[in-house]
Design a protein around this motif. Structure first.
Motif, short mmCIF file in Angstrom:
data_model
loop_
_atom_site.label_atom_id
_atom_site.label_comp_id
_atom_site.label_asym_id
_atom_site.label_seq_id
_atom_site.Cartn_x
_atom_site.Cartn_y
_atom_site.Cartn_z
N LEU A 77 0.28 38.95 -8.55
CA LEU A 77 -1.12 39.34 -8.63
C LEU A 77 -1.29 40.60 -9.46
N THR A 78 -2.31 40.60 -10.30
CA THR A 78 -2.69 41.84 -10.97
C THR A 78 -3.44 42.71 -9.95
N ARG A 79 -3.63 43.97 -10.31
CA ARG A 79 -4.35 44.87 -9.40
C ARG A 79 -5.76 44.35 -9.14
N LYS A 80 -6.45 43.92 -10.21
CA LYS A 80 -7.83 43.45 -10.05
C LYS A 80 -7.90 42.21 -9.19
N ASP A 120 2.24 41.46 -5.63
CA ASP A 120 2.52 40.45 -4.61
C ASP A 120 2.53 39.06 -5.24
N THR A 121 3.38 38.18 -4.74
CA THR A 121 3.45 36.81 -5.26
C THR A 121 2.53 35.91 -4.46
N VAL A 151 -5.31 28.30 -11.34
CA VAL A 151 -4.31 28.85 -10.44
C VAL A 151 -4.36 30.38 -10.44
N VAL A 152 -4.25 30.99 -11.61
CA VAL A 152 -4.05 32.44 -11.69
C VAL A 152 -5.35 33.23 -11.70
N TYR A 153 -6.47 32.56 -11.94
CA TYR A 153 -7.77 33.25 -11.98
C TYR A 153 -8.76 32.47 -11.12
#
Length: 530
Positions: free
Chosen positions: A134-137, A169-170, A36-38
């Motif tokens: 979201l992370t910047r990357k 951002d989500t 999900v997150v990566y």
């Protein structure tokens, strides 16, 4: 402790262990959370390898690598003239192999898990349904991939159409949440059968891919015996074929035993010259001798024979680089009868697991399964699409890694566990395509030969050579101007590598029993422990 490529995934794994779960439980939860997150490497549409060590010292290796579809054939990516069709094995539906991740996690849980399956999948469902920042990357990567997503998807997920993602951002992926719910409720059948299998097959038909529902139903992960080799006071436990990682790592570490790398110093010209020359020979062996052991008789014992390994350096000159054109694979004794992510886990009881999982390139084939919200891999590019033709990482291969139906493609993934005097010592692995092996090797050397901390070993600059192309890739500052000049004078060609080489996750067991995590600063990686 958990060290993974994303802080939210590491936190999920740590929380599972706080609730009484073991390392295997945490590994399952982290795998699904990373999907999900990566999304550029964490996956349910890809595959991977894992090595584990139980607190009593027993070890195992699980191969949940993707397989070629039954309709695949040797000339799949060649035109009528026998020439490689550029990009066909890299992007789009035809680049995807049959995914192995879900089956691998089910098998891991069935054999070693402790908590109920549903508890391990639920955190990923929550992240996908409720959204995560979201992370910047990650925002940058989504923006960079937008054109490929638009080009290669027949039905586009809503979030792909968004432009200008920014940090904070989500991101919500409701289709992925529903696919994960099916896996939570039905286990293996929630992916390889039923609605999700129907969605995969429909996606293949729209995009002229070749994965069928029969391919999905027939997929099975394989438990294999890990590569185990005693090297001084350390025992190396790593992944066997179809990963080249374990054999290549043992070869590099064995070659290093006879040379005073500590006295020469970290990344000095003398040390770097030796490492480059060792890597050149090991990668030549990789190209010739390694493939799926279910289809090709890999000479494992011959490749691991200490005398054979050391014989590969007979023509090593301490003062001059060897031309890769003059280096070929050795002849070991015959057999008896970029984008990936890694996570390392040690649980409160001392069980350890080292997991490397991938879609191959960043965001895999760029194809989302419409209605299910997950990306498909582009692992077919890891086959030798034509003998001698380089893949996206510049690696060449021969018949051992030729495309065949239901065959697993060769990999560089190197999930590794080290013992020291029969006790758990280190859990380590990396992402980075062909650079994974050399990344893991250098990290181990940094700790064991140069006395780095775990974090220091992972943060330190890295360089890489893989026989062909005959270039030394080096991170900025890894070698320094003076060392680079000395290597150039010895005949090495050095190419600066922007963006870093590999990303690693490691855990070191300190003499007092405490755990030190090493999270790679090249990404959003994070260690979470208690």
């Amino acid at each position: 402790m958990v060290v993974s490529a994303h802080p939210l995934a590491s936190a999920v794994g740590a929380e599972i262990m706080r609730r009484g779960g073991n390392a295997a439980d945490a590994a399952v939860a982290v795998q699904f959370a990373l999907a999900v997150v990566y999304p550029d490497a964490g996956n349910i549409g890809g595959g991977g390898f894992l090595v584990l060590r139980q607190k009593d010292g027993t070890t195992a290796a699980l191969d949940y690598r993707e397989k070629a579809p039954a309709a695949a054939h040797r000339d799949l990516y060649l035109n009528e003239k026998g020439e490689v069709i550029a990009g066909l094995s890299l992007k789009g539906h035809l680049a995807a192999g049959v995914p192995g991740t879900v089956d691998g996690m089910v098998q891991l849980h069935q054999k070693y898990g402790k908590l109920p399956w549903a508890q391990l999948v639920q955190p990923a469902i929550d992240l996908a349904a409720q959204g995560f920042p979201l992370t910047r990357k990650e925002a940058i990567k989504l923006n960079e991939q937008r054109e490929d997503f638009l080009q290669y998807n027949t039905l586009r997920p809503e979030f792909v159409l968004s432009n200008g993602w920014k940090v904070g951002d989500t991101l919500r992926i409701p289709d992925l949440a529903r696919a994960l719910e099916s896996i939570r409720n039905q286990g293996r059948a929630g992916f390889y059968e039923g609605l999700t299998a129907d969605l995969i097959e429909a996606e293949m038909k729209r995009g002229k891919g070749i994965i069928s529902k029969e391919d999905l139903a027939n997929y099975r992960s394989v438990w294999r015996n890990p590569i185990k080799q005693q090297l001084g006071e350390l025992e190396v436990i790593s992944m066997p074929p179809p990963s080249s990682g374990g054999i290549a790592l043992v070869q590099l570490l064995t070659l290093s035993q006879d040379y005073p790398l500590h006295d020469w110093g970290w990344n000095t010209a003398q040390t770097a010259h030796f490492i480059i020359e060792a890597e050149r020979r090991v990668y030549a062996d990789r190209a010739k001798h390694l493939g799926d052991p279910d289809f090709y008789q890999v000479p494992v014992q011959g490749l691991l024979d200490t005398s054979y390994i050391k014989s590969r350096m007979r023509d090593f000159s301490p003062d001059k680089a060897t031309d890769s054109d003059d280096v070929s694979a050795g002849t070991p004794a015959p057999p008896e009868s970029p984008n990936t992510t890694h996570y390392s886990i040690v649980d409160p009881e001392g069980n350890a697991i080292s997991v490397t999982t991938t879609l191959n390139s960043s965001f895999g084939s760029k194809v989302f399964v419409a209605g299910a919200g997950f990306l498909l891999n582009n692992e077919m590019d890891d086959f030798s699409v034509k003998p001698g033709h380089p893949n996206s990482y510049g690696l060449v291969g021969e018949d051992a890694n030729a495309i065949e139906p239901n065959k697993r493609m060769l990999s560089s993934m190197t999930p590794t566990i080290l013992e020291k005097e029969d006790q758990l010592y280190m859990v380590v692995g990396a992402m980075g395509g062909s650079t994974i092996i050399t990344t893991v090797y250098q990290i181990i050397q940094n700790v064991t030969r140069h006395n780095f901390t775990m974090q220091g070993a992972i943060s330190a600059g890295r360089f890489h050579h893989q026989w062909t192309p005959d270039w030394v890739l080096s991170e900025w500052g890894a070698l320094g101007f003076g060392t680079g000049l000395k290597l150039w004078l010895r005949g090495h060609k050095i190419a600066p590598k922007t963006g870093g080489i590999g990303r690693a996750a490691g855990i070191l067991v300190l003499p007092n029993g405490q755990l030190e995590g090493g999270a790679d600063p090249r990404g959003d990686d994070a260690a979470a422990g208690f």
